[in-house]
Every structure is written in structure tokens, then in C-alpha cells.
Write a protein that holds these residues in place. Structure first.
Motif, PDB file in Angstrom:
ATOM      1  N   LEU A 155       0.688  -1.214  -0.021  1.00  0.00           N
ATOM      2  CA  LEU A 155      -0.054   0.086   0.018  1.00  0.00           C
ATOM      3  C   LEU A 155       0.759   1.305  -0.158  1.00  0.00           C
ATOM      4  N   GLU A 156       1.978   1.245   0.737  1.00  0.00           N
ATOM      5  CA  GLU A 156       2.854   2.388   0.826  1.00  0.00           C
ATOM      6  C   GLU A 156       3.480   2.595  -0.461  1.00  0.00           C
ATOM      7  N   ARG A 157       4.103   1.637  -1.206  1.00  0.00           N
ATOM      8  CA  ARG A 157       4.351   1.647  -2.571  1.00  0.00           C
ATOM      9  C   ARG A 157       3.315   2.239  -3.577  1.00  0.00           C
ATOM     10  N   ALA A 158       2.173   1.820  -3.538  1.00  0.00           N
ATOM     11  CA  ALA A 158       1.314   2.208  -4.375  1.00  0.00           C
ATOM     12  C   ALA A 158       0.884   3.685  -4.189  1.00  0.00           C
ATOM     13  N   GLN A 159       0.967   4.219  -3.025  1.00  0.00           N
ATOM     14  CA  GLN A 159       0.700   5.725  -2.698  1.00  0.00           C
ATOM     15  C   GLN A 159       1.999   6.453  -3.062  1.00  0.00           C
ATOM     16  N   GLN A 160       3.062   5.993  -3.206  1.00  0.00           N
ATOM     17  CA  GLN A 160       4.302   6.684  -3.867  1.00  0.00           C
ATOM     18  C   GLN A 160       4.085   6.806  -5.302  1.00  0.00           C
ATOM     19  N   LEU A 161       3.781   5.714  -5.916  1.00  0.00           N
ATOM     20  CA  LEU A 161       3.446   5.744  -7.435  1.00  0.00           C
ATOM     21  C   LEU A 161       2.421   6.739  -7.727  1.00  0.00           C
ATOM     22  N   ILE A 162       1.423   6.626  -7.081  1.00  0.00           N
ATOM     23  CA  ILE A 162       0.348   7.857  -7.229  1.00  0.00           C
ATOM     24  C   ILE A 162       0.862   9.192  -7.193  1.00  0.00           C
ATOM     25  N   ASP A 163       1.801   9.207  -6.248  1.00  0.00           N
ATOM     26  CA  ASP A 163       2.353  10.512  -5.844  1.00  0.00           C
ATOM     27  C   ASP A 163       2.962  11.252  -7.193  1.00  0.00           C
ATOM     28  N   ARG A 164       3.808   9.993  -7.737  1.00  0.00           N
ATOM     29  CA  ARG A 164       4.750  10.442  -8.920  1.00  0.00           C
ATOM     30  C   ARG A 164       3.882  10.471 -10.254  1.00  0.00           C
ATOM     31  N   GLY A 165       2.927  10.085 -10.195  1.00  0.00           N
ATOM     32  CA  GLY A 165       1.786  10.013 -11.240  1.00  0.00           C
ATOM     33  C   GLY A 165       2.191   8.988 -12.359  1.00  0.00           C
ATOM     34  N   VAL A 166       2.754   8.004 -11.851  1.00  0.00           N
ATOM     35  CA  VAL A 166       3.022   6.643 -12.611  1.00  0.00           C
ATOM     36  C   VAL A 166       2.094   5.534 -12.361  1.00  0.00           C
ATOM     37  N   SER A 167       1.010   5.668 -11.806  1.00  0.00           N
ATOM     38  CA  SER A 167       0.348   4.696 -11.339  1.00  0.00           C
ATOM     39  C   SER A 167      -1.301   5.172 -11.336  1.00  0.00           C
ATOM     40  N   THR A 168      -2.319   4.293 -11.498  1.00  0.00           N
ATOM     41  CA  THR A 168      -3.678   4.713 -11.662  1.00  0.00           C
ATOM     42  C   THR A 168      -4.072   4.510 -10.001  1.00  0.00           C
ATOM     43  N   THR A 169      -5.160   5.229  -9.851  1.00  0.00           N
ATOM     44  CA  THR A 169      -5.785   5.270  -8.309  1.00  0.00           C
ATOM     45  C   THR A 169      -6.305   3.917  -8.176  1.00  0.00           C
ATOM     46  N   SER A 170      -6.694   3.136  -9.237  1.00  0.00           N
ATOM     47  CA  SER A 170      -7.556   1.652  -8.939  1.00  0.00           C
ATOM     48  C   SER A 170      -6.455   0.725  -8.075  1.00  0.00           C
ATOM     49  N   SER A 171      -5.207   0.758  -8.479  1.00  0.00           N
ATOM     50  CA  SER A 171      -4.353   0.044  -7.723  1.00  0.00           C
ATOM     51  C   SER A 171      -3.925   0.540  -6.246  1.00  0.00           C
TER      52      SER A 171
END
Length: 392
Positions: A155-171
Motif C-alpha cells: 500500500l505504501e508503494r502504491a501511494q508513492q507511485l500515485i504521488d509520482r503520477g506513474v500509477s492509477t488510483t485503482s491499484s
């Protein structure tokens, strides 16, 4: 004819007069004189002679003798009115300990009559199965805890990716859902661990308080289910008398009233109790009021099942004068007592205030403390009689 008759006939023929005898008249006169003299003697002379021959002791006034047990010196005392109750003695605390887990009994360490202290081990149920259940619950909880740790990292990694704009909110949503699910699962497994630990502790039956074992209902090797009775513990430091009082006296009963109790099998000893509770409804069959009396029993003299008779004090009158009920006399003028004053009986009219415990009658007025009165029912004694107090 006889010679006397022939002589009388011959004198009649010859015209000769007979000689009359005078002695019968003389005898009659003597008898009359003797009778008159006897009458004069018995009416005039004899009473005077008898009176003059009496001794001074025979002429004295009779003196009535009264012993000490038939008298009482009035003194102030505390009078009580009581209500009689009867009932049985029971322990104030009594606990039947039952099995809280199923299993085979390994040991029962006590017998009826044994004294126990709080937290003493009384019985032990086999814990092998319970121990395995606890280990399994702990393992499941550890597994869920590890999964939750991994999900938290993801969950922490997914939040970091979202913050960098490289991942979707669904993950991110998926990772958050996984963490919440694992947390709930871990909480349930931890509850299972706590339940297994509790069952393991309950396999050891301990005394809930200081007391005495009154019953043992299980033996080693016996398989018991939940709720099966094992042992019974009673606390005899305080006992309760479950008594009954007449329904007519229910209005006079209150909590905190003192009770003097005599118990069958313990002669010459009186126990003091306190009214703890009063049932507000009379028993239909007996028309009596149940009354519960607490009694201190630190020395353990009183045992459960003993029968007792109690007197509940409902009213007190300190500093009162009282006499036994049979000492009170009644005539046309009312109630009175016979007081002994200067060797004579003196009638003392009194005013009373009903009957009290011990067969006593309270005296409100008419006599004073320190006066000596007759307390025995002696009908031969009357006002004005001379009396003498004698020893037994």
C-alpha cells in the motif's frame, strides 16, 4: 295380783289413806338447779377463765412469712418487645463450581470438609487438546499478521507511485482494500487466541473465595461437558438464617433490627444477628413472612442446616420499672401491687403499659425504684397483713 297390788286393794276396802312419796319432786328440783348452774358457768365463767389462761403469743397478731424468691426490689431496666421467628441456618455464600470446558478430569484435589483459600486449585481438566487449539490459533494469527505487514508495504508503494503520477488510483484502492481485509482477519484470529487462552485457564478450577468444600461431584478420569458440577464451596464466616415470622407482625419488621438466636444443638449460647432482608410477600401456604437474618460466624460454630429460634427486637424502653405479669393483682378498684413497708403489706395502685419480653409488665406509675413488692402469686396475702421476710 302382786303383793303391792293386794295391799293397795285392801287399804282401799278399809278406807285407809295412802302415803305419798315426796322424793321425785326433790330430784326434779335438784336437776333444774344443776342445769341453771351449768349454763351460768359456760356463758360467764368459762370464757373469762379461758381468756385469762391464754399466753401473750397466742393473743398476738398473725405474721405472714414471705421468702426472698417471692419478692422483688424494683430497679430501672431496659425492656424489649420482640417477634419470634424460626428457620434454618445456611451459608451466606455458596458456590457450585462447574466445568467451563469439556474434557477428561485429571485430578480433584479436595474432599468435603477441606478448607480452601482463594485461588487454590480444586480440580484440573486435561489441557492437551486445549493447548493444541491455542497453538493453532496463535499460528493463524501470526500468518495473518505477516500478510498484513506485506500488504501495508504494498500500500505504501502504491501511494508513492500515485504521488509520482506513474500509477492509477485503482491499484491504490486495491491495496487499501487488501490491508483493511487483513486487519479484520487478524483481529478475528487474535480473538480466537484469546478464547483459546481463556479455555486453557478455565481447565484449572480454582476456589473463588476462602471457604470449605461441602460437596465433590466429579472424580479423576471422568469426562465432563460444559456445565457439569465439580465441587461446591461454602463460606461459613457469615451465615444466614432463613426464618419465618407471623404475617400479622410484618408491619413491625425493619432492616437492621437486632435478633437474638438460639440454635438447636448449642445449648446455653445466644447468637446475635441483624435483619438483612424482608420478603414483601407472605407465603400462601403458611401465611408467614420470610425474613433473612445475617449472623457473624467467625469461629465456625454454626453449620448449614441447623435449626434456630430468634427473637427480633422491635421496640425498647430503657430505664423502665417492670414486674412479672403474675405479680400484678386486680380487684374492683383496678390493678395494684402489694408493697412491703415497715413489716406490712401496702396496696399500691399502678398504671401499666402492656406486656414485654420475658413475661414482664411495664409499670408507668404507682411505685418507685427501690421499693420491695410481692412478685409471687400468693392469694392469701392482702393489704395490711403483717409480713416477715425469711430465707429459703
Amino acid at each position: 295380783m302382786s303383793k303391792r297390788e293386794e295391799k293397795r286393794a285392801r287399804m282401799d276396802r278399809e278406807g285407809l289413806a295412802r302415803k305419798r312419796r315426796k322424793w321425785p319432786w326433790f330430784v326434779l328440783v335438784l336437776l333444774i338447779a344443776a342445769g341453771a348452774g351449768y349454763y351460768y358457768y359456760i356463758t360467764e365463767v368459762a370464757p373469762t377463765a379461758d381468756a385469762s389462761s391464754e399466753t401473750p403469743a397466742e393473743q398476738a397478731e398473725p405474721v405472714m412469712q414471705v421468702n426472698q424468691q417471692e419478692l422483688s426490689v424494683l430497679a430501672p431496666q431496659t425492656l424489649q418487645q420482640t417477634i419470634r421467628v424460626i428457620g434454618t441456618i445456611a451459608p451466606a455464600r455458596q458456590a457450585q463450581l462447574s466445568a467451563q470446558v469439556s474434557g477428561r478430569i485429571e485430578t480433584v484435589r479436595v474432599q468435603p470438609g477441606d478448607s480452601v483459600s482463594k485461588d487454590d486449585v480444586l480440580a484440573q481438566i486435561d489441557v492437551e487438546t486445549l493447548t493444541l487449539e491455542l497453538q493453532q490459533a496463535r499460528s493463524n494469527a501470526d500468518s495473518a499478521r505477516a500478510q498484513l505487514s506485506l500488504a501495508s508495504v504494498q500500500l505504501e508503494r502504491a501511494q508513492q507511485l500515485i504521488d509520482r503520477g506513474v500509477s492509477t488510483t485503482s491499484s491504490l484502492d486495491e491495496a487499501q482494500s487488501t490491508v483493511a481485509q487483513l486487519r479484520a482477519s487478524l483481529s478475528a484470529l487474535e480473538d480466537q487466541v484469546a478464547g483459546a487462552e481463556l479455555r486453557l485457564r478455565n481447565a484449572t478450577v480454582r476456589a473463588p473465595y476462602d471457604g470449605v468444600i461441602s460437596a465433590r461431584s466429579a472424580e479423576p478420569g471422568q469426562y465432563v461437558s460444559i456445565g457439569a458440577p465439580l465441587v461446591t464451596v461454602v463460606d461459613l464466616t457469615k451465615v444466614e438464617m432463613r426464618a419465618s415470622a407471623a404475617v400479622g407482625s410484618g408491619a413491625l419488621l425493619e432492616r437492621g433490627q437486632t435478633v437474638a438466636i438460639r440454635v438447636d444443638g448449642i445449648p446455653g449460647q445466644t447468637f446475635e444477628g441483624i435483619v438483612a432482608r424482608i420478603n414483601p410477600v407472605a407465603e400462601e401456604g403458611t401465611r408467614t413472612i420470610p425474613v433473612y437474618v445475617q449472623v457473624d460466624n467467625a469461629d465456625g460454630v454454626l453449620l448449614g442446616g441447623m435449626f434456630g429460634v430468634g427473637q427480633i427486637v422491635v421496640k425498647e424502653a430503657p430505664g423502665s420499672l417492670a414486674v412479672p405479669a403474675e405479680a400484678l393483682r386486680e380487684d374492683a378498684e383496678g390493678h395494684h401491687l402489694l408493697q412491703i413497708a415497715e413489716g406490712r403489706l401496702v396496696r399500691r395502685p399502678v398504671e401499666t403499659d402492656g406486656d414485654w419480653a420475658g413475661g414482664l409488665t411495664r409499670i408507668i406509675s404507682g411505685v418507685e425504684a427501690g421499693q420491695t413488692v410481692v412478685t409471687a402469686p400468693l392469694p392469701s396475702l392482702t393489704d395490711g397483713d403483717a409480713v416477715e421476710i425469711v430465707e429459703d
